[in-house]
Design a protein around this motif. Structure first.
Motif, PDB file in Angstrom:
ATOM      1  N   UNK A  15       0.826  -1.207   0.000  1.00  0.00           N
ATOM      2  CA  UNK A  15       0.000   0.000   0.000  1.00  0.00           C
ATOM      3  C   UNK A  15       0.859   1.256   0.000  1.00  0.00           C
ATOM      4  N   UNK A  16       0.663   2.096  -1.020  1.00  0.00           N
ATOM      5  CA  UNK A  16       1.359   3.381  -1.087  1.00  0.00           C
ATOM      6  C   UNK A  16       0.358   4.458  -1.490  1.00  0.00           C
ATOM      7  N   UNK A  17       0.249   5.471  -0.641  1.00  0.00           N
ATOM      8  CA  UNK A  17      -0.593   6.642  -0.928  1.00  0.00           C
ATOM      9  C   UNK A  17      -2.040   6.260  -1.254  1.00  0.00           C
ATOM     10  N   UNK A  18      -2.558   5.292  -0.500  1.00  0.00           N
ATOM     11  CA  UNK A  18      -3.951   4.904  -0.665  1.00  0.00           C
ATOM     12  C   UNK A  18      -4.206   3.882  -1.756  1.00  0.00           C
ATOM     13  N   UNK A  19      -3.183   3.471  -2.492  1.00  0.00           N
ATOM     14  CA  UNK A  19      -3.356   2.517  -3.589  1.00  0.00           C
ATOM     15  C   UNK A  19      -2.710   1.184  -3.252  1.00  0.00           C
ATOM     16  N   UNK A  20      -3.499   0.112  -3.344  1.00  0.00           N
ATOM     17  CA  UNK A  20      -2.963  -1.237  -3.174  1.00  0.00           C
ATOM     18  C   UNK A  20      -2.388  -1.704  -4.507  1.00  0.00           C
ATOM     19  N   UNK A  44       7.503  -8.733  -2.460  1.00  0.00           N
ATOM     20  CA  UNK A  44       8.897  -8.401  -2.176  1.00  0.00           C
ATOM     21  C   UNK A  44       9.178  -7.021  -2.770  1.00  0.00           C
ATOM     22  N   UNK A  45       8.976  -6.007  -1.959  1.00  0.00           N
ATOM     23  CA  UNK A  45       9.132  -4.629  -2.423  1.00  0.00           C
ATOM     24  C   UNK A  45      10.598  -4.291  -2.657  1.00  0.00           C
ATOM     25  N   UNK A  46      10.814  -3.228  -3.412  1.00  0.00           N
ATOM     26  CA  UNK A  46      12.160  -2.754  -3.727  1.00  0.00           C
ATOM     27  C   UNK A  46      12.479  -1.502  -2.924  1.00  0.00           C
ATOM     28  N   UNK A  47      13.709  -1.060  -3.022  1.00  0.00           N
ATOM     29  CA  UNK A  47      14.091   0.193  -2.383  1.00  0.00           C
ATOM     30  C   UNK A  47      13.280   1.354  -2.950  1.00  0.00           C
ATOM     31  N   UNK A  48      13.005   1.311  -4.239  1.00  0.00           N
ATOM     32  CA  UNK A  48      12.211   2.373  -4.854  1.00  0.00           C
ATOM     33  C   UNK A  48      10.796   2.402  -4.278  1.00  0.00           C
ATOM     34  N   UNK A 174       1.103  11.806  13.387  1.00  0.00           N
ATOM     35  CA  UNK A 174       2.168  11.346  12.501  1.00  0.00           C
ATOM     36  C   UNK A 174       1.610  10.511  11.357  1.00  0.00           C
ATOM     37  N   UNK A 175       2.394  10.331  10.332  1.00  0.00           N
ATOM     38  CA  UNK A 175       2.075   9.398   9.258  1.00  0.00           C
ATOM     39  C   UNK A 175       3.016   8.205   9.363  1.00  0.00           C
ATOM     40  N   UNK A 176       2.611   7.083   8.781  1.00  0.00           N
ATOM     41  CA  UNK A 176       3.287   5.818   9.062  1.00  0.00           C
ATOM     42  C   UNK A 176       3.697   5.087   7.792  1.00  0.00           C
ATOM     43  N   UNK A 177       4.900   4.516   7.825  1.00  0.00           N
ATOM     44  CA  UNK A 177       5.334   3.501   6.866  1.00  0.00           C
ATOM     45  C   UNK A 177       5.522   2.226   7.669  1.00  0.00           C
ATOM     46  N   UNK A 178       4.725   1.235   7.356  1.00  0.00           N
ATOM     47  CA  UNK A 178       4.695   0.003   8.146  1.00  0.00           C
ATOM     48  C   UNK A 178       5.292  -1.162   7.377  1.00  0.00           C
ATOM     49  N   UNK A 179       6.150  -1.922   8.060  1.00  0.00           N
ATOM     50  CA  UNK A 179       6.707  -3.149   7.488  1.00  0.00           C
ATOM     51  C   UNK A 179       6.340  -4.335   8.380  1.00  0.00           C
ATOM     52  N   UNK A 180       5.490  -5.246   7.882  1.00  0.00           N
ATOM     53  CA  UNK A 180       5.179  -6.459   8.646  1.00  0.00           C
ATOM     54  C   UNK A 180       6.268  -7.514   8.465  1.00  0.00           C
ATOM     55  N   UNK A 181       6.258  -8.513   9.320  1.00  0.00           N
ATOM     56  CA  UNK A 181       7.207  -9.622   9.204  1.00  0.00           C
ATOM     57  C   UNK A 181       6.841 -10.497   8.010  1.00  0.00           C
ATOM     58  N   UNK A 182       7.827 -11.016   7.322  1.00  0.00           N
ATOM     59  CA  UNK A 182       7.570 -11.827   6.124  1.00  0.00           C
ATOM     60  C   UNK A 182       6.923 -13.169   6.458  1.00  0.00           C
ATOM     61  N   UNK A 207       4.826  -1.434   3.237  1.00  0.00           N
ATOM     62  CA  UNK A 207       5.801  -2.038   2.336  1.00  0.00           C
ATOM     63  C   UNK A 207       6.248  -3.367   2.940  1.00  0.00           C
ATOM     64  N   UNK A 208       6.437  -4.366   2.096  1.00  0.00           N
ATOM     65  CA  UNK A 208       6.712  -5.714   2.579  1.00  0.00           C
ATOM     66  C   UNK A 208       7.951  -6.297   1.913  1.00  0.00           C
ATOM     67  N   UNK A 209       8.504  -7.318   2.562  1.00  0.00           N
ATOM     68  CA  UNK A 209       9.642  -8.005   1.960  1.00  0.00           C
ATOM     69  C   UNK A 209      10.815  -8.155   2.899  1.00  0.00           C
ATOM     70  N   UNK A 210      11.983  -8.315   2.328  1.00  0.00           N
ATOM     71  CA  UNK A 210      13.209  -8.588   3.060  1.00  0.00           C
ATOM     72  C   UNK A 210      13.531  -7.490   4.070  1.00  0.00           C
TER      73      UNK A 210
END
Length: 484
Positions: A15-20, A44-48, A174-182, A207-210
């Motif tokens: 999920x980025x900016x309201x878009x899955x 598996x998301x990227x750095x970008x 605050x606003x959040x960037x969340x990373x769950x466990x793989x 954002x998800x992945x490694x």
């Protein structure tokens, strides 16, 4: 062949900016009770992707931070009611990807709603301006949100440990960037899908992945102002390194190797033994604050071991979806292999490892990461099973001769999360608690805090955080002085 129609709707998405967004690069999420079953997929998301998520959160912060606490509180309460309605339909999914029993899963999910409902009242009381004015100067202490916040969750209790951070972060603006466990991302993402839809775009991003790719990128990003992490001490140290160049605010809830001291006068009735068993084997021992070492006065040692063994034999290990199961599997292969290797090494060292409990189903046993509960006797303090955080259903039991030795043994670790003292003398328990190096010490139990406003930081290498009552709100804000 995978039947993706049975996957949750967020499978393989982020999920980025309201878009899955769907990803072509995915990793399967396996049911630890049936490793042939794929529960869903994780992108598996990227750095970008991470950079885009941070930019979206940074942009959304400009407006979300300007909302009033009344607006944020009212929205949080409305979202809590919405989430409460879908909790029951997510319990099965949580068991299938995590391995906990139905009872444990229901508690984890339900407590998330409780946090959302209690948070707004705490916020209104805590957010008030503090006035330190005198005849010489007008001085106020005021509060404001910190900025883009990263929340990195573990696999063992991803729901409760995510919401304990997400709720105060959002309430304080605050606003959040969340990373769950793989290894266990689906349920928390499924619930956050409903939550995020109620907030403005970009307030919640996932954002998800490694961990190496996603975590490192988040922690080194200059627009991320705070990082709240729950996980291993080793990973926590890497996060500190990555956050150091931009001096981010850090909340780290890390590993534990919790000691339980059973004194000469301890009451070892059925309730006490049952409480000790729960403290060791809750969630198959995959709890950072579980009892991981038991020290018993030598005069009560044989009695304690006999009674604990009898109680351990009550455990039924199997698929958490089955109502007769009282302990589920280890969550993932890496942890399963680690605990087994630790157990085998302990046996090779000459210690006595006693397996207890019974299998729910012999036929499916080899298809899951199942492990019978066990305890260890005849073990040395220097053994890995005593010094390391095993994070599984095995516990060493060692004798001690006096309280001075007990305190020395309890403190003989780099960890300092929780501890417990088992004695009928409360004043003695308090005296020992003053000397035990732990963030919290329990008396005649070893559990969690029933009041979700209460939690305490670990000492030494168990973390950097303050979560007591208003600690979560404080972490996600900057207090500043206004004077004239």
């Amino acid at each position: 062949m995978l039947v993706k129609d049975n996957f949750p709707s967020i499978s393989g998405m982020y999920l980025i900016n309201g878009e899955w967004i769907s990803s072509s690069h995915v990793k399967p999420v396996i049911n630890p009770a049936n490793i042939k079953e794929v529960v869903g997929e994780i992108a598996l998301c990227s750095q970008d992707d991470v950079n885009q998520a941070v930019e979206a959160a940074s942009s959304a912060f400009q407006t979300w931070s300007q909302t009033t606490i009344e607006e944020r509180s009212n929205l949080m309460l409305a979202v809590a009611s919405k989430l409460e309605k879908i909790i029951s339909e997510n319990i099965s999914l949580f068991v299938r990807e995590n391995g906990k029993t139905l009872i444990e899963a229901k508690k984890d999910l339900g407590r998330c709603v409780e946090i959302m409902k209690k948070g707004p009242d705490l916020l209104k009381e805590w957010w008030q301006v503090q006035d330190f004015s005198n005849e010489h100067q007008k001085v106020q202490i005021r509060k404001r949100p910190r900025g883009v916040t990263a929340i990195i969750a573990p696999w063992n209790s991803p729901m409760i440990l995510t919401f304990k951070r997400l709720v105060p972060a959002l309430l304080t603006g605050n606003t959040v960037v969340f990373k769950p466990a793989t290894d266990c991302p689906l349920t928390v993402m499924n619930c956050l899908k409903e939550v995020a839809a109620c907030f403005p775009q970009g307030v919640i991003n996932i954002v998800t992945g490694s961990g190496r790719v996603i975590g490192d990128t988040i922690c080194s990003h200059p627009k991320v102002k705070a990082v709240a992490f729950v996980g291993s001490t080793e990973t926590g140290k890497e996060i500190i390194k990555n956050c150091a160049p931009t001096v981010k605010k850090l909340s780290l809830e890390l590993g534990g190797n919790d000691p339980a001291l059973v004194l000469q006068d301890a009451k070892l009735d059925d309730e006490a033994i049952r409480n000790m068993r729960g403290a060791v084997l809750r969630a198959a021992g995959q709890v950072c604050s579980a009892v991981k070492r038991i020290y018993v006065h030598q005069s009560r040692y044989e009695e304690f071991v006999t009674k604990l063994e009898k109680d351990f034999h009550r455990i039924v290990v199997g698929n958490g979806l089955h109502p007769d199961t009282t302990m589920g599997p280890i969550n993932n292969k890496s942890q399963f292999d680690f605990v087994n290797d630790l157990k085998n090494k302990t046996i090779q060292e000459g210690a006595n490892v006693v397996n207890c409990g019974r299998k729910l189903d012999d036929e499916s046993w080899e298809n899951g990461y199942f492990m019978l509960p066990s305890f260890v006797t005849g073990v040395k303090q220097t053994s890995d099973i005593v010094q390391l955080e095993q994070f599984g259903p095995i516990v060493p039991i060692l004798p001690f001769s006096d309280t001075e030795e007990a305190i020395h043994l309890a403190n003989d670790t780099e960890f300092g999360l929780r501890a417990s003292v088992w004695t009928e003398d409360e004043s003695l328990a308090i005296k020992l608690a003053d000397r035990i190096q732990a963030g919290a010490v329990f008396h005649n139990n070893h559990t969690i805090f029933k009041d979700l406003r209460l939690d305490f930081p670990g000492l030494k290498e168990s973390g950097l955080s303050t979560e007591t009552i208003y600690g979560g709100l404080e972490f996600f804000t900057d207090s500043y002085g206004f004077a004239n």
